[in-house]
Design an enzyme around this catalytic site. Structure first.
Site, short mmCIF file in Angstrom:
data_model
loop_
_atom_site.label_atom_id
_atom_site.label_comp_id
_atom_site.label_asym_id
_atom_site.label_seq_id
_atom_site.Cartn_x
_atom_site.Cartn_y
_atom_site.Cartn_z
N ASP A 446 41.76 40.95 32.50
CA ASP A 446 42.61 39.84 32.80
C ASP A 446 42.54 38.58 31.94
OD1 ASP A 446 44.69 38.28 34.07
OD2 ASP A 446 43.80 38.69 36.11
N ASP A 512 52.79 39.22 37.46
CA ASP A 512 52.31 38.86 38.71
C ASP A 512 53.30 38.88 39.86
OD1 ASP A 512 49.56 39.07 37.83
OD2 ASP A 512 49.22 36.74 37.75
#
Length: 718
Positions: A446, A512
């Site tokens: 990430d 997301d």
């Protein structure tokens, strides 16, 4: 030196380079293959493209060279800017060699400026898919420093180019399309976020007015770089137009000592008769790489939206049990597993298993997952650090920051300087140790903030360029040490989607936001460059965590079915009906997976913006899976016909719903004839040509519903 015009050709694409008396070759043409061109025809084409001298202009009409410069009369955006302490601002190169390689598909041009003491190398080549890749390198041949301020690769546009398509966005809404006319002047998009960013344009395209997925000649470029960048479309008053891309460099970021070189990231150009064709070239290119994933993409469950930071071992085991029973093949433990991490305010950088949460290490959950037949994956954010961490307290000089202070925080975190040798060594050691001592098949990598004031704390110099290079080295080294490891590139979702990062990872997290309405747009346009097997597409919970909208399980499952399939949802307490439906769609994906991840991706051009039809045609043409979605109420009622692109025109196909249990969605007052015929065991049979030109009547759906449609090719008649 002098050389003959160069005609490069492969994969249905041609490139024409024309000698120029005052500098680098003119980039005369890029686009559909011109066919075999004997030397006299190439010479005739060059003659046909020569412009006239006009009043008010310079005596040598400006042309788009491989590196457009003022020294050749170019007064648009220059291809190279730089200087030696304020001097030698206007280089002028003379070609020293021009080699054709790769069976006539690649040219390597070298040129020198003996006054500015620079050497230039341009490599331009066409691969088997018809993609054109350019990469430029400049070398300092002088005795003092030369600062490179910009170096860009240019691609000429065809005369029909009249409209520009690019993309913008934000966190949770990446790859939002926008269009405008290609007018005289420069249209520029730049990212100074230290990564492409959620608002980055994954592709800058220009084509005939109103071009779509099926129709209209269109060209587009992509910059394969994970840092600061710029793309531009420019039309000059002289009538020529082009696309260009390169890295955005800060002051003194690239200063070449004597003998040093700077190379641009690869700039990749594709063209097509419609965006489906343009996109297909990118997909074939990526699939031809030796590093491209070959085995079936495992159906994945990621724990983030299921449990967030509540990493209770019994709860995780129960979640894994349910996942395995549904056909999930990979279980990924997200944020919260490492030392001191209870929320997102602390501990990034302290990459040790938290003994207070995991007294037995990660083995209890890993062993449980592996015993169920699933792979185990783990979340990391290696480039980031919380100021509330042991790492930041011990090594504040490892943080990217200007002199004397920290940049403004983002998500309560700062950015590690991977170009700092000690920081790089620490991150490599920590990841290598965790991967070596645990059975981890997959890393979710990430990157949850943009870079601000990204300077090396030791020198105050801009550091994005070196940081990205260090990131690439780190990923390459981890892959070397762990050759079977798969890595996902996640960056607040889809804020780092580029072919530089995908050269070192196995998929991107597309966004997301898992709301299927948002994902229909996001996945459609991310897919212009990225094939579906490299795009994480997950089924979220009944109510989207990012939009608050509620959707049915069939709609959520169907809109994700084409990509690298997964689940981001607490499935531990499913009802019997939910379990049955979810298992059905996981099974459907697995039965289609090989075709979905090798076949040709297509989108239909429909006049009603509420209607969306997309699909994948199997590599061998034997079958295709399409998803028809209604995103809002349709202006037509009934909605009219759907046309199916990409099928073999002269083959005959049977048409049926892919999920018979979902065969009558919507609110039509009578059965749809072709759909009922399929449910009755007598599906309609139509040629690919008829399906593409005439189509099928669309079902009357409620807004936010999808019908999956299966087309099966019939054997040819003897």
């Amino acid at each position: 030196m002098t050389f003959e015009p160069l005609h490069l050709s492969r994969g249905g694409t041609s490139v024409l380079l024309e000698p120029h008396a005052h500098g680098l070759p003119v980039f005369t043409y890029w686009g559909p293959a011109l066919g075999p061109l004997p030397a006299p025809d190439v010479a005739a084409l060059v003659t046909a493209q020569q412009p006239q001298r006009v009043s008010g202009g310079i005596d040598v009409p400006a042309r788009l060279n491989l590196l457009p410069l003022e020294s050749t009369g170019w007064q648009g955006t220059p291809g190279l800017t730089g200087d030696r302490g304020g001097s030698y601002l206007y280089p002028r190169f003379s070609v020293t060699s021009a080699l054709v390689e790769d069976d006539g598909a690649t040219a390597v041009i070298e040129a020198d400026d003996d006054v500015a003491h620079l050497r230039l190398r341009v490599r331009i080549g066409i691969d088997g898919s018809g993609l054109v890749t350019q990469q430029l390198a400049v070398t300092n041949t002088g005795s003092d420093e030369y600062e490179v301020r910009s170096l860009t690769a240019c691609f000429p546009l065809l005369p029909s180019a009249a409209e520009v398509l690019d993309f913008t966005g934000r966190h949770l809404r990446e790859r939002t399309p926008q269009r405008h006319a290609l007018t005289t002047g420069t249209y520029s998009r730049a990212s100074r976020r230290g990564r492409p960013g959620a608002d980055a344009t994954v592709l800058l395209a220009a084509g005939a007015e109103g071009f779509g997925f099926v129709h209209g000649l269109v060209q587009g470029i992509h910059l394969a770089w994970s840092g600061n960048q710029q793309v531009l479309a420019e039309r000059t008053p002289a009538g020529g137009s082009f696309l260009a891309a390169g890295e955005v460099l800060a002051a003194r970021e690239v200063v070449l000592a004597p003998g040093e070189s700077y190379s641009t990231p690869a700039v990749i150009g594709s063209w097509g008769r419609g965006l489906n064709d343009l996109s297909g070239r990118f997909h074939r290119h990526l699939r031809s790489r030796s590093s491209h994933p070959r085995r079936p993409r495992p159906v994945t469950l990621n724990t983030w939206e299921a449990v967030y930071f509540d990493l209770d071992l019994p709860r995780l085991r129960a979640l894994a049990d349910r996942a395995a029973s549904l056909g999930v093949e990979r279980f990924v433990l997200d944020d919260g597993w490492f030392r001191g991490r209870r929320d997102d305010t602390s501990s990034l950088g302290d990459w040790y298993v938290d003994e207070s949460v995991w007294p037995g290490g990660l083995s209890p959950i890993i062993d449980h997952v592996r015993a169920l037949g699933m792979e185990f994956g783990l979340w990391f954010e290696p480039e980031m650090v919380n100021t509330d961490s042991e790492l930041a307290r011990a090594h504040p000089d490892w943080i990217l920051k200007p002199e004397g202070r920290l940049p403004l925080p983002g998500r309560q975190q700062q950015v590690l300087n991977l170009a700092h040798p000690a920081a790089y060594a620490y991150i490599l050691e920590r990841l290598d140790d965790l991967l070596s001592s645990n059975d981890i098949a997959y890393v979710k990598w990430d990157h949850n903030r943009d870079l601000l004031e990204a300077a090396d704390a030791r020198t105050g110099r801009a550091a994005v360029h070196r940081h990205v290079e260090a990131l690439y080295r780190l990923l390459d080294e981890l892959r070397r040490r762990h050759p079977h490891l798969e890595i996902e590139s996640c960056a607040s979702g889809g804020a780092r989607v580029d072919l530089g990062i995908l050269a070192r990872t196995d998929r991107i997290w597309t966004s997301d936001c898992i709301d299927p309405i948002e994902r229909l747009v996001n996945q459609k346009y991310t897919g212009l460059v990225v094939p579906p097997e490299l795009m994480g597409m997950h089924i979220g919970g009944p109510v989207s965590h990012s939009t608050g909208r509620a959707h049915t399980l069939p709609f959520r499952a169907a809109t994700a079915v084409f990509g690298h399939y997964g689940i981001e949802w607490d499935i531990s307490d499913l009802s019997a009906t939910e379990y049955e439906v979810l298992a059905r769609y996981v099974g459907l994906h697995r039965s289609w997976r090989e075709d979905l991840h090798r076949g040709t991706v297509v989108h239909a051009d429909l006049t009603d913006p509420a209607m969306d039809l997309r699909g994948v045609v199997a590599e061998d043409g034997t079958r295709a899976l399409f998803g028809y979605s209604l995103t809002a109420s349709s202006a037509s009622y009934p909605p009219g016909s759907l046309t199916f692109p990409g099928l073999e025109a002269d083959s005959v196909y049977e048409v049926r719903p892919a999920v018979p249990e979902e065969g009558h969605p919507g609110n039509g007052q009578s059965a749809l004839a072709w759909l009922q015929a399929a449910l009755d065991g007598a599906p309609v049979r139509l040629s690919g040509r008829v399906l593409a030109e005439v189509g099928l009547q669309a079902p009357v759906l409620l807004p936010e519903q999808t019908l999956l449609i299966e087309l099966t090719r019939l054997p040819a008649m003897p």
